[in-house]
Write a protein that holds these residues in place. Structure first.
Motif, mmCIF file in Angstrom:
data_model
loop_
_atom_site.group_PDB
_atom_site.id
_atom_site.type_symbol
_atom_site.label_atom_id
_atom_site.label_comp_id
_atom_site.label_asym_id
_atom_site.label_seq_id
_atom_site.Cartn_x
_atom_site.Cartn_y
_atom_site.Cartn_z
ATOM 1 N N VAL A 103 8.558 1.779 -8.361
ATOM 2 C CA VAL A 103 8.085 1.372 -7.036
ATOM 3 C C VAL A 103 9.088 0.427 -6.388
ATOM 4 O O VAL A 103 9.469 0.590 -5.214
ATOM 5 C CB VAL A 103 6.703 0.702 -7.138
ATOM 6 N N PHE A 104 9.557 -0.566 -7.132
ATOM 7 C CA PHE A 104 10.492 -1.536 -6.580
ATOM 8 C C PHE A 104 11.848 -0.901 -6.281
ATOM 9 O O PHE A 104 12.567 -1.371 -5.399
ATOM 10 C CB PHE A 104 10.671 -2.710 -7.540
ATOM 11 N N LEU A 112 6.139 0.377 -12.237
ATOM 12 C CA LEU A 112 6.377 -0.678 -11.255
ATOM 13 C C LEU A 112 7.851 -0.776 -10.887
ATOM 14 O O LEU A 112 8.205 -1.010 -9.728
ATOM 15 C CB LEU A 112 5.884 -2.023 -11.804
ATOM 16 N N THR A 171 2.329 -8.866 -11.512
ATOM 17 C CA THR A 171 1.775 -7.855 -12.422
ATOM 18 C C THR A 171 2.846 -7.365 -13.386
ATOM 19 O O THR A 171 2.603 -7.205 -14.589
ATOM 20 C CB THR A 171 1.214 -6.668 -11.622
ATOM 21 N N GLY A 172 4.053 -7.146 -12.851
ATOM 22 C CA GLY A 172 5.166 -6.725 -13.694
ATOM 23 C C GLY A 172 5.528 -7.771 -14.729
ATOM 24 O O GLY A 172 5.891 -7.435 -15.863
ATOM 25 N N LEU A 207 2.764 -7.536 -6.892
ATOM 26 C CA LEU A 207 3.236 -6.508 -7.818
ATOM 27 C C LEU A 207 4.196 -7.091 -8.843
ATOM 28 O O LEU A 207 4.197 -6.701 -10.016
ATOM 29 C CB LEU A 207 3.924 -5.380 -7.040
ATOM 30 N N LEU A 208 5.022 -8.035 -8.394
ATOM 31 C CA LEU A 208 5.993 -8.649 -9.304
ATOM 32 C C LEU A 208 5.287 -9.466 -10.383
ATOM 33 O O LEU A 208 5.687 -9.426 -11.555
ATOM 34 C CB LEU A 208 6.948 -9.541 -8.509
ATOM 35 N N ALA A 214 3.818 1.316 -18.171
ATOM 36 C CA ALA A 214 3.296 0.797 -16.904
ATOM 37 C C ALA A 214 4.364 -0.004 -16.172
ATOM 38 O O ALA A 214 4.482 0.071 -14.940
ATOM 39 C CB ALA A 214 2.068 -0.076 -17.173
ATOM 40 N N LEU A 215 5.168 -0.758 -16.933
ATOM 41 C CA LEU A 215 6.250 -1.519 -16.323
ATOM 42 C C LEU A 215 7.274 -0.581 -15.684
ATOM 43 O O LEU A 215 7.825 -0.880 -14.623
ATOM 44 C CB LEU A 215 6.930 -2.391 -17.384
ATOM 45 N N THR A 255 2.629 -8.751 -0.800
ATOM 46 C CA THR A 255 2.279 -7.613 -1.652
ATOM 47 C C THR A 255 3.310 -7.421 -2.744
ATOM 48 O O THR A 255 2.966 -7.161 -3.911
ATOM 49 C CB THR A 255 2.177 -6.333 -0.806
#
Length: 216
Positions: free
Chosen positions: A194-195, A191, A63-64, A60-61, A187-188, A56
């Motif tokens: 989140v990280f 993320l 996507t980033g 996400l990475l 958006a970045l 997962t």
């Protein structure tokens, strides 16, 4: 703690934890999802349980990475005055700072907004690519140390906040049109947030060194 809760800590992990801030040694115990282990002396966070598997995190990475490329290549803002409009990308801004004899600021902007974030994305992607199958990537130890040191130097979220403030102030003098680049950066930033809440040190426990196992 509910015994049925999924645990983040592998039973094969080391039994002791050392606080990196005050060197206090703690006995390790499994954490349920959402729990945080804190140092008994200084209160620093020792480890977290977020329950996010390596696959997962890798998704996400990626996507980033897509957002990072878009934010870097797409125009960030368009300024208009007397019917004339000029759009600027991140590299246009860095080039203007360089030409305007602000080389130090230009180098720092390029490093913190492009070089360091890209390096962090590539390093973490390399580690997670192997971690999906429970293995440690080649150069795992050195890359984990590099990842720790790169963390404070990735300042995309600071840039987004500064750009938003600049856009609001520029409205007093120019026609300002936000471009797709600033939305990609926003958006970045989400993320990155989140990280920031994921304890990447758990990769030490969730992966195994196959070379060491073969040698033993």
């Amino acid at each position: 703690m509910d015994a049925s809760s999924p645990h983040c800590i592998d039973t094969t992990a080391p039994a002791l934890l050392v606080c990196e801030h005050c060197d206090t040694v703690h006995r390790r115990r499994p954490l349920a999802r959402g729990e945080v282990a804190e140092c008994a002396r200084c209160g620093a966070v020792l480890e977290r349980c977020r329950g996010m598997p390596a696959g997962t995190m890798l998704a996400l990475l990626l996507t980033g990475l897509v957002l990072f490329v878009q934010a870097t290549l797409w125009p960030i803002v368009t300024l208009g005055l007397n019917g004339q409009y000029v759009a600027a990308t991140l590299w246009d801004m860095i080039h203007m700072m360089w030409v305007d004899h602000s080389q130090v600021v230009a180098v720092l902007a390029a490093a913190t907004l492009f070089v360091f974030p890209l390096g962090k994305i590539l390093i973490l992607g390399w580690l997670l690519l192997y971690a999906r199958s429970g293995r440690r990537a080649p150069g795992f130890r050195r890359l984990m140390v590099a990842l720790h040191h790169l963390g404070p130097w990735t300042m995309s979220e600071v840039f987004v906040l500064g750009a938003l403030v600049s856009i609001v102030k520029a409205h007093l003098y120019f026609d300002v049109i936000p471009n797709p680049g600033i939305y990609a950066y926003a958006a970045l930033m989400l993320l990155i947030t989140v990280f920031a809440g994921i304890d990447l040190t758990r990769l030490w426990d969730e992966t195994r060194d196959e070379d060491a196992e073969v040698a033993s």
